[in-house]
Design a protein around this motif. Structure first.
Motif, PDB file in Angstrom:
ATOM      1  N   SER A 168       0.835  -1.200   0.000  1.00 10.47           N
ATOM      2  CA  SER A 168       0.000   0.000   0.000  1.00 10.47           C
ATOM      3  C   SER A 168       0.871   1.252   0.000  1.00 10.47           C
ATOM      4  O   SER A 168       2.088   1.192   0.216  1.00 10.47           O
ATOM      5  N   GLU A 171       0.990   5.839   4.725  1.00 14.66           N
ATOM      6  CA  GLU A 171      -0.005   6.757   5.277  1.00 14.66           C
ATOM      7  C   GLU A 171       0.491   7.343   6.594  1.00 14.66           C
ATOM      8  O   GLU A 171       1.300   6.733   7.297  1.00 14.66           O
ATOM      9  N   HIS A 173      -1.997   9.194   8.699  1.00 13.24           N
ATOM     10  CA  HIS A 173      -3.159   9.434   9.560  1.00 13.24           C
ATOM     11  C   HIS A 173      -3.787   8.102   9.972  1.00 13.24           C
ATOM     12  O   HIS A 173      -4.325   7.379   9.131  1.00 13.24           O
ATOM     13  N   GLN A 175      -6.446   7.515  11.468  1.00 12.99           N
ATOM     14  CA  GLN A 175      -7.894   7.459  11.262  1.00 12.99           C
ATOM     15  C   GLN A 175      -8.257   6.975   9.858  1.00 12.99           C
ATOM     16  O   GLN A 175      -9.397   6.585   9.605  1.00 12.99           O
ATOM     17  N   ASP A 176      -7.281   6.995   8.948  1.00 14.54           N
ATOM     18  CA  ASP A 176      -7.523   6.510   7.586  1.00 14.54           C
ATOM     19  C   ASP A 176      -7.129   5.047   7.413  1.00 14.54           C
ATOM     20  O   ASP A 176      -7.243   4.497   6.312  1.00 14.54           O
ATOM     21  N   ARG A 178      -8.377   2.109   8.332  1.00 18.20           N
ATOM     22  CA  ARG A 178      -9.386   1.145   7.882  1.00 18.20           C
ATOM     23  C   ARG A 178      -9.691   1.324   6.394  1.00 18.20           C
ATOM     24  O   ARG A 178      -9.795   0.341   5.650  1.00 18.20           O
ATOM     25  N   THR A 179      -9.821   2.579   5.953  1.00 19.04           N
ATOM     26  CA  THR A 179     -10.097   2.847   4.541  1.00 19.04           C
ATOM     27  C   THR A 179      -8.972   2.320   3.661  1.00 19.04           C
ATOM     28  O   THR A 179      -9.211   1.667   2.634  1.00 19.04           O
ATOM     29  N   VAL A 180      -7.740   2.588   4.069  1.00 25.27           N
ATOM     30  CA  VAL A 180      -6.579   2.120   3.306  1.00 25.27           C
ATOM     31  C   VAL A 180      -6.521   0.593   3.304  1.00 25.27           C
ATOM     32  O   VAL A 180      -6.211  -0.035   2.286  1.00 25.27           O
ATOM     33  N   TRP A 183      -9.212  -0.856   0.919  1.00 23.62           N
ATOM     34  CA  TRP A 183      -8.768  -0.639  -0.458  1.00 23.62           C
ATOM     35  C   TRP A 183      -7.625  -1.594  -0.804  1.00 23.62           C
ATOM     36  O   TRP A 183      -7.592  -2.179  -1.887  1.00 23.62           O
TER      37      TRP A 183
END
Length: 297
Positions: A168, A171, A173, A175-176, A178-180, A183
């Protein structure tokens, strides 16, 4: 009946989340299921042989004074739950999703091999015996990320099995996360479906994301429009693919194909003449390239 339902019938005192009281949490042996759910079984009701048996289809969590391990803390975050109060977020992180061709090597050997790649211990979350994810955390300002080039070959020589990675983006943050993660799981599945290389990045997956969204009817129409009667022209189509992957640079593409620049230019012109598609133009090159990738599958 789910595995948790079955365990509840055998161990009625089973817990599905940790008590805030550490002493109470320490009275239980904690495991994670294949789906990443946390379960705790009263140690007083658990014999050694039973614990060994449960470890076959559950992943034991090693406890330190009742505190959740780094892996368990990350599982909470990736499930969208609030992070544990004592979770120290890294400055940056990235996910290395791995898939193993076969299960000949035992999980412990693979885990040990993965850990040996890093200077510090990293969280490794197993999805099942063949799939999982390494979380590479950055805590120091000048900390370098692992270079994965050549790593699958090293692991192959040590473990005698093929291991592939999706990497991936890095990152910053939490808080991001789970989204990452969601994806990245999708991207890793696409990489597997299209049999991409042993190490695939988020940038490399982008063209295949568009292909994956095409239904069969759309693809058949696209193929008919772009290639018409060129199914048997594999050599010509391969030349066009390399030409486009080289940024439409004739000299670079010719070097990759070990052919004279004029010969490559002749093939490009031949393709344009036969199809009416000028692949030297960006707006034409993009759909042609996507169609070529799809034809390889």
């Amino acid at each position: 009946m789910t595995i948790i339902d079955q365990l509840t019938r055998i161990y009625p005192s089973i817990l599905l989340q940790k008590p805030k009281n550490r002493k109470e949490a320490a009275k239980f042996q904690w495991f994670t299921t294949e789906d990443g759910d946390l379960v705790g079984i009263d140690k007083a009701a658990l014999h050694d042989k039973e614990a060994d048996l449960l470890s076959i289809f559950l992943t034991p969590i090693n406890e330190k004074h009742g505190e959740p391990t780094r892996e368990a803390q990350w599982r909470q975050i990736l499930k969208g739950q609030d992070k544990a109060p004592d979770f120290h977020p890294p400055r940056a992180f990235r996910f290395l999703i791995f898939s193993i061709k076969d299960t000949t090597p035992d999980k412990e050997s693979i885990q040990e091999a993965f850990q040996s790649l890093f200077p510090e211990e990293v969280p490794i979350l197993w999805k099942n015996n063949r799939e999982g994810m390494i979380i590479e955390e950055v805590f120091q300002e000048n900390q370098e990320l692992l270079t994965l080039e050549g790593i699958p070959d090293i692991l192959m020589s040590d473990l005698y099995t093929d291991i592939r990675f999706y990497v991936s983006d890095t990152e910053t943050h939490i808080q991001d996360a789970r989204t990452v993660f969601l994806w990245s799981e999708r991207a890793a599945a696409i990489a597997a479906d299209y049999h991409l290389g042993p190490v695939v990045s988020s940038i490399e997956i982008l063209p295949y994301l568009f292909l994956d969204s095409l239904n069969r009817e759309d693809w058949n129409y696209m193929k008919r429009t772009v290639f018409s009667d060129m199914d048997e022209e594999k050599e010509l189509l391969d030349t066009i693919r390399v030409f486009l992957e080289s940024g439409s640079n004739t000299t670079l593409a010719a070097k990759k194909l070990y052919m004279h620049r004029n010969s490559l230019q002749y093939r490009v012109d031949k393709f344009i003449e036969r199809t009416g598609l000028d692949v030297k133009k960006f707006e034409v090159a993009v759909p042609v390239y996507l169609a070529l990738l799809q034809m390889e599958q």
